[in-house]
Design an enzyme around this catalytic site. Sequence first.
Site, PDB file in Angstrom:
ATOM      1  CG  HIS A 238      85.804 119.062  87.271  1.00 44.79           C
ATOM      2  ND1 HIS A 238      85.116 118.253  86.421  1.00 44.79           N
ATOM      3  CD2 HIS A 238      84.916 120.020  87.645  1.00 44.79           C
ATOM      4  CE1 HIS A 238      83.866 118.677  86.302  1.00 44.79           C
ATOM      5  NE2 HIS A 238      83.722 119.755  87.028  1.00 44.79           N
ATOM      6  NE  ARG A 241      84.436 123.426  90.896  1.00 39.66           N
ATOM      7  CZ  ARG A 241      83.914 124.232  91.812  1.00 39.66           C
ATOM      8  NH1 ARG A 241      84.705 124.965  92.558  1.00 39.66           N
ATOM      9  NH2 ARG A 241      82.607 124.314  91.960  1.00 39.66           N
ATOM     10  CG  ASP A 269      90.777 122.691  82.391  1.00 41.32           C
ATOM     11  OD1 ASP A 269      91.304 121.897  83.208  1.00 41.32           O
ATOM     12  OD2 ASP A 269      89.548 122.711  82.197  1.00 41.32           O
ATOM     13  N   GLY A 270      93.499 124.155  83.909  1.00 41.59           N
ATOM     14  CA  GLY A 270      93.925 124.029  85.299  1.00 41.59           C
ATOM     15  C   GLY A 270      95.031 125.004  85.641  1.00 41.59           C
ATOM     16  NE  ARG A 273      94.344 130.929  88.268  1.00 43.62           N
ATOM     17  CZ  ARG A 273      93.577 129.922  87.841  1.00 43.62           C
ATOM     18  NH1 ARG A 273      93.312 129.787  86.540  1.00 43.62           N
ATOM     19  NH2 ARG A 273      93.052 129.064  88.676  1.00 43.62           N
ATOM     20  N   GLY A 292      89.158 128.814  83.610  1.00 47.99           N
ATOM     21  CA  GLY A 292      87.941 128.771  84.422  1.00 47.99           C
ATOM     22  C   GLY A 292      87.780 129.969  85.338  1.00 47.99           C
ATOM     23  NE  ARG A 293      88.795 127.551  91.249  1.00 49.84           N
ATOM     24  CZ  ARG A 293      89.265 126.349  90.902  1.00 49.84           C
ATOM     25  NH1 ARG A 293      90.165 126.224  89.944  1.00 49.84           N
ATOM     26  NH2 ARG A 293      88.829 125.258  91.527  1.00 49.84           N
TER      27      ARG A 293
HETATM   28  C1  LIG Z   1      82.558 127.322  89.955  1.00 51.60           C
HETATM   29  C2  LIG Z   1      82.993 126.289  88.961  1.00 51.60           C
HETATM   30  C3  LIG Z   1      82.053 125.527  88.270  1.00 51.60           C
HETATM   31  C4  LIG Z   1      82.442 124.574  87.342  1.00 51.60           C
HETATM   32  N1  LIG Z   1      81.493 123.862  86.642  1.00 51.60           N
HETATM   33  C5  LIG Z   1      81.881 122.926  85.737  1.00 51.60           C
HETATM   34  C6  LIG Z   1      80.916 122.208  84.966  1.00 51.60           C
HETATM   35  O1  LIG Z   1      79.701 122.393  85.087  1.00 51.60           O
HETATM   36  N2  LIG Z   1      81.377 121.279  84.077  1.00 51.60           N
HETATM   37  C7  LIG Z   1      82.717 121.061  83.881  1.00 51.60           C
HETATM   38  O2  LIG Z   1      83.090 120.236  83.062  1.00 51.60           O
HETATM   39  N3  LIG Z   1      83.645 121.721  84.603  1.00 51.60           N
HETATM   40  C8  LIG Z   1      83.265 122.651  85.500  1.00 51.60           C
HETATM   41  N4  LIG Z   1      84.225 123.347  86.204  1.00 51.60           N
HETATM   42  C9  LIG Z   1      85.663 123.085  85.918  1.00 51.60           C
HETATM   43  C10 LIG Z   1      86.175 123.972  84.771  1.00 51.60           C
HETATM   44  O3  LIG Z   1      85.556 123.651  83.551  1.00 51.60           O
HETATM   45  C11 LIG Z   1      87.682 123.846  84.567  1.00 51.60           C
HETATM   46  O4  LIG Z   1      88.039 122.503  84.369  1.00 51.60           O
HETATM   47  C12 LIG Z   1      88.511 124.430  85.712  1.00 51.60           C
HETATM   48  O5  LIG Z   1      87.862 125.532  86.299  1.00 51.60           O
HETATM   49  C13 LIG Z   1      89.887 124.858  85.173  1.00 51.60           C
HETATM   50  O6  LIG Z   1      90.699 125.304  86.210  1.00 51.60           O
HETATM   51  P1  LIG Z   1      90.899 126.872  86.572  1.00 51.60           P
HETATM   52  O7  LIG Z   1      89.639 127.334  87.198  1.00 51.60           O
HETATM   53  O8  LIG Z   1      92.046 126.835  87.513  1.00 51.60           O
HETATM   54  O9  LIG Z   1      91.208 127.610  85.289  1.00 51.60           O
HETATM   55  C14 LIG Z   1      83.830 124.338  87.125  1.00 51.60           C
HETATM   56  C15 LIG Z   1      84.779 125.109  87.809  1.00 51.60           C
HETATM   57  C16 LIG Z   1      84.393 126.077  88.715  1.00 51.60           C
HETATM   58  C17 LIG Z   1      85.442 126.903  89.418  1.00 51.60           C
END
Ligand SMILES: Cc1cc2nc3c(=O)[nH]c(=O)nc-3n(C[C@H](O)[C@H](O)[C@H](O)COP(=O)(O)O)c2cc1C
Length: 355
Positions: A238, A241, A269-270, A273, A292-293
């Site tokens: 996640h 997170r 994912d994760g 970059r 994601g970010r």
């Molecule tokens: C602000 C934010 C909100 C997110 N909301 C969700 C969500 O609603 N559902 C979900 O499965 N993952 C959510 N994620 C996780 C992303 O889907 C993903 O797993 C993660 O951002 C990947 O890592 P990265 O940001 O380093 O690329 C969220 C991540 C961020 C940064």
Amino acid sequence: MPASLPSVRERARVLLQGICHVCNVCDGRRCPTGVPGMGGTGTGASFRNNLSALAAWQVNLRVLHDRKDQDLSRKLFDQKLTFPILGAAVAGARVNFQGRLGEEELARAFVLGAAEAGSLSFTGDGPIPELMDAGLAAIKAAGGRGIPVIKPREDGEIVNLIRRAEDAGAPAVAIDVDAAGLVNMVRAGQLVEPKTVEQVAGLAAATNLPLILKGIMTVADAEAAVAGGAAAIVVSNHGGRALDHTPGTAAVLPEIAAAVGDKITVLADGGVRSGVDVLKMLALGARAVLVGRPLAIAAVGGGIAGVRHQLEVLADDLAVAMRLTGCGDLGDIGPGVLRQVWQNNYPGRDKNFVL
Ligand SMILES: Cc1cc2nc3c(=O)[nH]c(=O)nc-3n(C[C@H](O)[C@H](O)[C@H](O)COP(=O)(O)O)c2cc1C
């Protein structure tokens, strides 16, 4: 159309003041916010571990070969993708971005930006219906080119949301099973729970769409996903997170792909970059990656065009990385592309190389 990625990111830096520094490399070291916000939970170790796990792999430069043209295309859930880089689910604009971007704008930027680039995006879910509504509306607007990720709610509620995903034309549906303790759901008094194999089987049987389980970090959970009839998993923590002090996804991906990669579609994912990061994840066993970010920043700074542009920059970077490692198409990307950093110190010893 924004002039360039740097200008999109500069705009985001201004808009996200106090929430995200929009660092040159988004690695979780300087995040002004955790969860809610743009950072990781707790100490932020899980977020940072994603970056360090990827950095623990190096790539073998190979330039004496005949792979002069690169084909990045891939089929996934019956959709033809121009490249194997997808938008991750990023939702909760009100809490994570303090409303500096609307929920609908956020979902539309991810889904329509990815669709315009020839890829597709996931969308998110959360304690208020606005999140899922915005995601499904964006997927509908993109002609069904997007995949909603539903929280691990009570099973009946999940099935209701799956029906709405079917109506929106989604090619698959996902559950972020690692959100079983997600703090904003718990605080809002909404039930989220770990799922048994029997529950997964019931949910998989409730739809003809492929069911994806997002948030798989162990071989045991990957095998449970297979046993429950899921079509795919996302190896993910996640974005750091969900739980503090988990390993980086690139550290666990090889053993998970080795255990279930021939039975189920493995995504990851994760901390992705760059195109080299995408190459590494694919070499470690992922069929495609989610970002994601960096896309969230592009969405804030440039909307739909910003997300499209950021994805295309990553894809161009992947093409170069493939050319310089001797890969003509995605099928060429395998363990031979990689070298683990510790091998530099212990040449010839490969006992930990599990691929
Ligand atoms: C602000 C934010 C909100 C997110 N909301 C969700 C969500 O609603 N559902 C979900 O499965 N993952 C959510 N994620 C996780 C992303 O889907 C993903 O797993 C993660 O951002 C990947 O890592 P990265 O940001 O380093 O690329 C969220 C991540 C961020 C940064």
